[in-house]
Enzyme design. Structure first.
Site, PDB file in Angstrom:
ATOM      1  N   ASP A  51      -7.700  -4.001   1.696  1.00 52.75           N
ATOM      2  CA  ASP A  51      -8.045  -3.096   0.606  1.00 52.75           C
ATOM      3  C   ASP A  51      -8.482  -3.930  -0.600  1.00 52.75           C
ATOM      4  O   ASP A  51      -8.444  -5.153  -0.568  1.00 52.75           O
ATOM      5  CB  ASP A  51      -6.866  -2.185   0.274  1.00 52.75           C
ATOM      6  CG  ASP A  51      -5.608  -2.959  -0.091  1.00 52.75           C
ATOM      7  OD1 ASP A  51      -5.710  -4.176  -0.327  1.00 52.75           O
ATOM      8  OD2 ASP A  51      -4.529  -2.359  -0.117  1.00 52.75           O
ATOM      9  N   GLY A  59      -7.060  -2.382  -5.886  1.00 51.49           N
ATOM     10  CA  GLY A  59      -7.101  -1.392  -6.965  1.00 51.49           C
ATOM     11  C   GLY A  59      -5.934  -0.426  -6.948  1.00 51.49           C
ATOM     12  O   GLY A  59      -5.313  -0.163  -7.983  1.00 51.49           O
ATOM     13  N   PHE A  60      -5.593   0.087  -5.774  1.00 51.70           N
ATOM     14  CA  PHE A  60      -4.526   1.092  -5.709  1.00 51.70           C
ATOM     15  C   PHE A  60      -3.198   0.522  -6.202  1.00 51.70           C
ATOM     16  O   PHE A  60      -2.449   1.178  -6.925  1.00 51.70           O
ATOM     17  CB  PHE A  60      -4.378   1.625  -4.276  1.00 51.70           C
ATOM     18  CG  PHE A  60      -3.354   2.716  -4.154  1.00 51.70           C
ATOM     19  CD1 PHE A  60      -3.666   4.014  -4.522  1.00 51.70           C
ATOM     20  CD2 PHE A  60      -2.071   2.442  -3.704  1.00 51.70           C
ATOM     21  CE1 PHE A  60      -2.718   5.025  -4.431  1.00 51.70           C
ATOM     22  CE2 PHE A  60      -1.115   3.444  -3.613  1.00 51.70           C
ATOM     23  CZ  PHE A  60      -1.447   4.741  -3.974  1.00 51.70           C
ATOM     24  N   GLN A  67     -14.683   8.623  -4.412  1.00 53.32           N
ATOM     25  CA  GLN A  67     -13.606   9.241  -5.178  1.00 53.32           C
ATOM     26  C   GLN A  67     -14.094  10.575  -5.751  1.00 53.32           C
ATOM     27  O   GLN A  67     -15.174  11.025  -5.425  1.00 53.32           O
ATOM     28  CB  GLN A  67     -13.137   8.289  -6.293  1.00 53.32           C
ATOM     29  CG  GLN A  67     -12.460   7.018  -5.802  1.00 53.32           C
ATOM     30  CD  GLN A  67     -11.039   7.255  -5.291  1.00 53.32           C
ATOM     31  OE1 GLN A  67     -10.522   8.387  -5.281  1.00 53.32           O
ATOM     32  NE2 GLN A  67     -10.385   6.177  -4.844  1.00 53.32           N
ATOM     33  N   GLY A 119      -8.336   8.529  -2.753  1.00 52.64           N
ATOM     34  CA  GLY A 119      -7.799   9.529  -3.667  1.00 52.64           C
ATOM     35  C   GLY A 119      -7.187  10.735  -2.995  1.00 52.64           C
ATOM     36  O   GLY A 119      -7.026  11.781  -3.630  1.00 52.64           O
ATOM     37  N   ASP A 137      -5.216   4.681   7.832  1.00 55.91           N
ATOM     38  CA  ASP A 137      -4.113   3.716   7.689  1.00 55.91           C
ATOM     39  C   ASP A 137      -3.023   4.344   6.844  1.00 55.91           C
ATOM     40  O   ASP A 137      -3.284   5.260   6.052  1.00 55.91           O
ATOM     41  CB  ASP A 137      -4.594   2.435   6.992  1.00 55.91           C
ATOM     42  CG  ASP A 137      -4.663   2.636   5.483  1.00 55.91           C
ATOM     43  OD1 ASP A 137      -3.785   2.106   4.781  1.00 55.91           O
ATOM     44  OD2 ASP A 137      -5.575   3.342   5.000  1.00 55.91           O
ATOM     45  N   CYS A 143       7.843   9.567  25.775  1.00 60.37           N
ATOM     46  CA  CYS A 143       7.159   8.361  25.282  1.00 60.37           C
ATOM     47  C   CYS A 143       7.391   7.198  26.238  1.00 60.37           C
ATOM     48  O   CYS A 143       8.508   6.993  26.721  1.00 60.37           O
ATOM     49  CB  CYS A 143       7.684   8.015  23.888  1.00 60.37           C
ATOM     50  SG  CYS A 143       6.941   6.540  23.170  1.00 60.37           S
ATOM     51  N   CYS A 183      11.392   3.239  23.944  1.00 60.65           N
ATOM     52  CA  CYS A 183      11.877   4.399  24.706  1.00 60.65           C
ATOM     53  C   CYS A 183      12.149   4.063  26.172  1.00 60.65           C
ATOM     54  O   CYS A 183      12.976   4.710  26.814  1.00 60.65           O
ATOM     55  CB  CYS A 183      10.873   5.546  24.598  1.00 60.65           C
ATOM     56  SG  CYS A 183      10.818   6.251  22.927  1.00 60.65           S
ATOM     57  N   HIS A 214       8.357   1.953  17.818  1.00 60.03           N
ATOM     58  CA  HIS A 214       8.153   3.304  18.362  1.00 60.03           C
ATOM     59  C   HIS A 214       7.207   4.119  17.483  1.00 60.03           C
ATOM     60  O   HIS A 214       6.280   4.764  17.999  1.00 60.03           O
ATOM     61  CB  HIS A 214       9.491   4.039  18.499  1.00 60.03           C
ATOM     62  CG  HIS A 214       9.309   5.498  18.776  1.00 60.03           C
ATOM     63  ND1 HIS A 214       9.017   5.987  20.034  1.00 60.03           N
ATOM     64  CD2 HIS A 214       9.310   6.577  17.940  1.00 60.03           C
ATOM     65  CE1 HIS A 214       8.862   7.305  19.968  1.00 60.03           C
ATOM     66  NE2 HIS A 214       9.034   7.676  18.710  1.00 60.03           N
TER      67      HIS A 214
END
Length: 380
Positions: A96, A99-100, A193, A220, A270, A308, A313, A339
């Site tokens: 990334d 900025g976030f 955005q 956003g 993500d 699963c 599992c 998992h």
């Protein structure tokens, strides 16, 4: 025509929806889409080894520009041979822009046309991040896919604020493109955005598409708005993006939101959600959320999810995993994290099959019913 290091190939479009089955070709391999990408903030997906991530089918993982800039430093990582060598991951990596984190973690930030001045959340030092600096850091880190430096305004900000913000983000995107030193080795994505305003999303998308990025992200969202509001934004934003390039919905990891994003034409997702909730003993299963540390599982010798086939599992019981978490044993967190990551990566594999079979809407209906979703009160 520009030769990009990131290429999208459409394999099939589902006949009832806008869902796309495809693949993204990168300098470090090709991965199928739609794909959920595990987040490795500090150049590691928490508690998981690269071998485990490959085993579960992760064709691409994320790393965080802001955190790696602060420590150990992007120049050190470049001297190590780049992120791939540094973290022993030979498949695709996306970073990334940082900025976030500047907006969510940093204190006393001040946004100007030049960039953002803020306090380092680790030691309080004064820092400055500009579009050029964000690109330079990512050039040093060496991921396959990089993100433009943008402002991520809160969803319910006033219209006038969001309008000024997206216009500045477009100018920052142009500056970032000019600063990009390795356009033939690393693909730089633009970020659309505009909060919940259709005309501002349209303006943002138009600006960025005119710059001809090799891929586009929608930012956003998943920042406090409702499920219906997120879907509404995707409904009018995705059609503005090029058909022949990847589309990435940032920060989204709730299972139903992944399916709804795919239905609307998204290729990549993500989120830190699967590993974050795993560390609290919360597990995603085919029958909904399961909090394995609860007392009711103390003598439950069945797997987290009987449907699963993941390593956890296949080998360990709810009772054992509960014991590990209650005893503060790291192995318990590794098992729940494995998992949950497997669950989302495998969900996308099943979604890809549903696109191939032209039955994605039926797949969604069945999944949501079994998962027990009530959108007036989100499970995650």
């Amino acid at each position: 025509m520009t030769e990009y290091p990131i290429k999208y190939r459409l394999i099939k479009q589902e006949k009832h929806t806008g869902a796309r089955l495809g693949e993204i070709i990168t300098p470090h391999g090709t991965f199928k889409t739609p794909m959920f990408m595990p987040v490795g903030t500090q150049a590691t997906v928490k508690t998981q080894s690269p071998e485990e991530l490959k085993e579960m089918g992760s064709g691409i993982i994320l790393a965080n520009t802001y955190h790696l800039w602060l420590r150990p430093g992007d120049e050190l990582i470049e001297r190590a041979g780049g992120l791939h060598k540094f973290m022993n991951w030979d498949q695709a990596i996306l970073t990334d822009s940082g900025g976030f984190q500047v907006y969510s973690l940093a204190e006393n930030r001040n946004i100007s046309e030049e960039g953002v001045t803020f306090k380092n959340h680790l030691n309080g030092a004064k820092m400055f991040l500009s579009p050029e600096k964000a690109i330079a850091i990512q050039n040093n880190l060496g991921p396959d896919i990089m993100m433009s430096f943008d402002e991520c305004p809160q969803f319910y900000q006033p219209y006038d604020y969001v309008k000024k913000s997206i216009e500045r983000t477009s100018r920052w995107a142009e500056r970032g493109l000019k600063a990009h030193r390795r356009p033939h080795e690393q693909g730089l994505f633009g970020i659309v955005q505009g909060a919940g305003f259709e005309d501002l999303r349209r303006q943002s998308a138009k600006d960025l598409v005119s710059m001809d990025f090799p891929g586009y992200s929608i930012g956003g969202l998943a920042v406090g708005e409702s499920h219906a509001e997120m879907n509404a934004v995707l409904n009018f934003t995705v059609p503005m993006l090029p058909q022949n390039k990847p589309r990435y919905l940032m920060g989204v990891g709730a299972p139903d939101s992944l399916i709804d994003g795919v239905i609307r034409g998204i290729d990549m997702f993500d989120c830190v959600l699967p590993t974050r909730i795993a560390r609290n003993g919360t597990c995603m299963t085919s029958m909904g959320r399961l909090v394995v540390k609860n007392a009711q599982y103390a003598e439950d010798f069945s797997p987290l999810d009987p449907n699963c086939d993941c390593y956890t599992c296949q080998n360990y019981s709810r009772a054992y995993i509960r014991h590990l978490i209650k005893a503060d044993e790291t192995f318990g967190l590794r098992l729940t994290s494995y998992h949950n990551l497997y669950f989302l990566v495998n969900l996308m594999k099943n979604v890809r099959q549903a696109i191939m079979d032209d039955n994605l809407l039926e797949f969604r209906e069945d999944f949501v019913e079994r998962y027990g979703y009530n959108h007036s009160k989100r499970n995650f």
